[in-house]
Design a protein around this motif. Structure first.
Motif, short mmCIF file in Angstrom:
data_model
loop_
_atom_site.label_atom_id
_atom_site.label_comp_id
_atom_site.label_asym_id
_atom_site.label_seq_id
_atom_site.Cartn_x
_atom_site.Cartn_y
_atom_site.Cartn_z
N GLU A 40 24.12 29.64 -82.57
CA GLU A 40 24.20 28.43 -83.39
C GLU A 40 22.85 28.09 -84.02
OE1 GLU A 40 27.88 26.13 -81.13
OE2 GLU A 40 25.83 25.44 -80.79
N SER A 41 21.91 28.98 -83.96
CA SER A 41 20.60 28.73 -84.57
C SER A 41 20.78 28.33 -86.03
CB SER A 41 19.73 29.99 -84.49
OG SER A 41 18.54 29.81 -85.25
N ARG A 96 17.17 21.00 -77.97
CA ARG A 96 17.29 22.45 -77.88
C ARG A 96 16.54 23.09 -79.04
NH1 ARG A 96 23.31 24.43 -79.58
NH2 ARG A 96 23.45 23.47 -81.64
N GLY A 97 16.23 24.38 -78.88
CA GLY A 97 15.48 25.06 -79.93
C GLY A 97 15.54 26.57 -79.76
N TRP A 98 15.05 27.26 -80.78
CA TRP A 98 15.07 28.72 -80.84
C TRP A 98 13.70 29.24 -81.26
CZ3 TRP A 98 18.89 25.48 -82.24
CH2 TRP A 98 20.21 25.75 -81.84
N VAL A 99 13.28 30.34 -80.67
CA VAL A 99 12.09 31.05 -81.12
C VAL A 99 12.40 32.54 -81.15
CG1 VAL A 99 10.41 29.36 -80.30
CG2 VAL A 99 11.14 31.20 -78.77
N ALA A 135 7.46 42.96 -76.25
CA ALA A 135 8.77 43.12 -76.90
C ALA A 135 8.87 42.18 -78.11
CB ALA A 135 9.88 42.84 -75.91
N PRO A 136 8.78 42.70 -79.32
CA PRO A 136 8.93 41.86 -80.52
C PRO A 136 10.40 41.63 -80.84
CG PRO A 136 8.50 44.12 -81.16
CD PRO A 136 8.44 44.09 -79.66
N GLY A 137 10.65 40.60 -81.63
CA GLY A 137 12.00 40.37 -82.14
C GLY A 137 13.01 39.90 -81.13
N PHE A 140 18.29 34.66 -87.30
CA PHE A 140 17.39 35.19 -86.29
C PHE A 140 16.13 35.81 -86.88
CE2 PHE A 140 20.79 35.93 -82.75
CZ PHE A 140 20.82 34.56 -82.51
N ASP A 141 16.29 36.58 -87.95
CA ASP A 141 15.13 37.29 -88.50
C ASP A 141 14.16 36.37 -89.24
OD1 ASP A 141 16.74 36.78 -90.68
OD2 ASP A 141 16.61 38.80 -91.51
#
Length: 211
Positions: free
Chosen positions: A38-39, A111-114, A78-80, A43-44
């Motif tokens: 649900e970001s 909430r959040g995404w990285v 680990a990238p990405g 993602f990229d």
């Protein structure tokens, strides 16, 4: 045709582990892990840093959590890798804003995404959550991982070393999925800082051995 079958087989092995005809999900069952999709940003396009909405609260000192995500060998960055985090507010509830949809209604709006950078680095800034009402569990931050080529899975929650609810008995029950999630915060003036390295595949059921 043979090459095509080999490619398909390799892709399948990346996602699942099959034993005696039974398919086992990497990481095991994970209710709510799909919330990582649900970001609001593809993602990229995610950054290695995010600030959760509660950091805007006046009169409260935020916490900054940093770390490096490592591949299964425990030493290669680990990238990405996408990391989804969510937690309770200062009352111990998962409070959602008006009009919330999907998993936000259950996980709340804090909430959040990285997405890890080329060095495997990530950082998020938020306020320290409160334990659930009744104080049955230590305060914690939920975390879900989505690495390239695998389905999402959860790792140990971020918890706080100085939390009186994180008793010796509670510590013994931690699975250390992805490594220890126990944070030691340092007061550096206007913010508290903590660090947690994450090790992909560590103590994760059915994790592929060819990563």
């Amino acid at each position: 045709m043979k090459a095509k079958r080999l490619i398909l087989l390799a892709a399948t092995l990346l996602i699942t582990v099959t034993t005696f005809g039974q398919t086992k999900l990497v990481g095991g069952p994970c209710e709510g892990c799909e919330a990582i999709h649900e970001s609001p940003v593809p993602f990229d396009k995610l950054n290695a840093l995010t600030k959760l909405p509660d950091t805007r609260s006046v009169g409260h000192k935020p916490i900054a959590i940093t770390g490096t995500v490592y591949k299964a060998d425990g030493k290669t960055p680990a990238p990405g890798v996408v990391i989804y985090i969510y937690h309770t507010d200062e009352t111990g509830h998962y409070t959602a804003k008006a009009g919330a949809k999907g998993w936000e209604k259950r996980h709340g709006s804090l909430r959040g995404w990285v997405r890890t950078d080329t060095n495997g680095f990530y950082k998020f800034v938020t306020l320290r959550p409160a334990p659930y009402p009744g104080h049955s569990e230590p305060a914690h931050i939920h975390v879900t991982i989505k690495e390239p080529g695998l389905p999402e899975y959860y790792i140990d929650e971020y918890v706080f070393d100085d939390d009186p609810l994180l008793t010796a008995e509670k510590r013994k029950t931690l699975d250390n999925r992805g490594g220890s999630g126990i944070l030691k915060l340092s007061d550096v003036g206007n913010i508290y800082k903590g660090e947690r390295p994450i090790y992909l595949g560590k103590n994760i059921p059915n994790y592929p051995t060819n990563r």
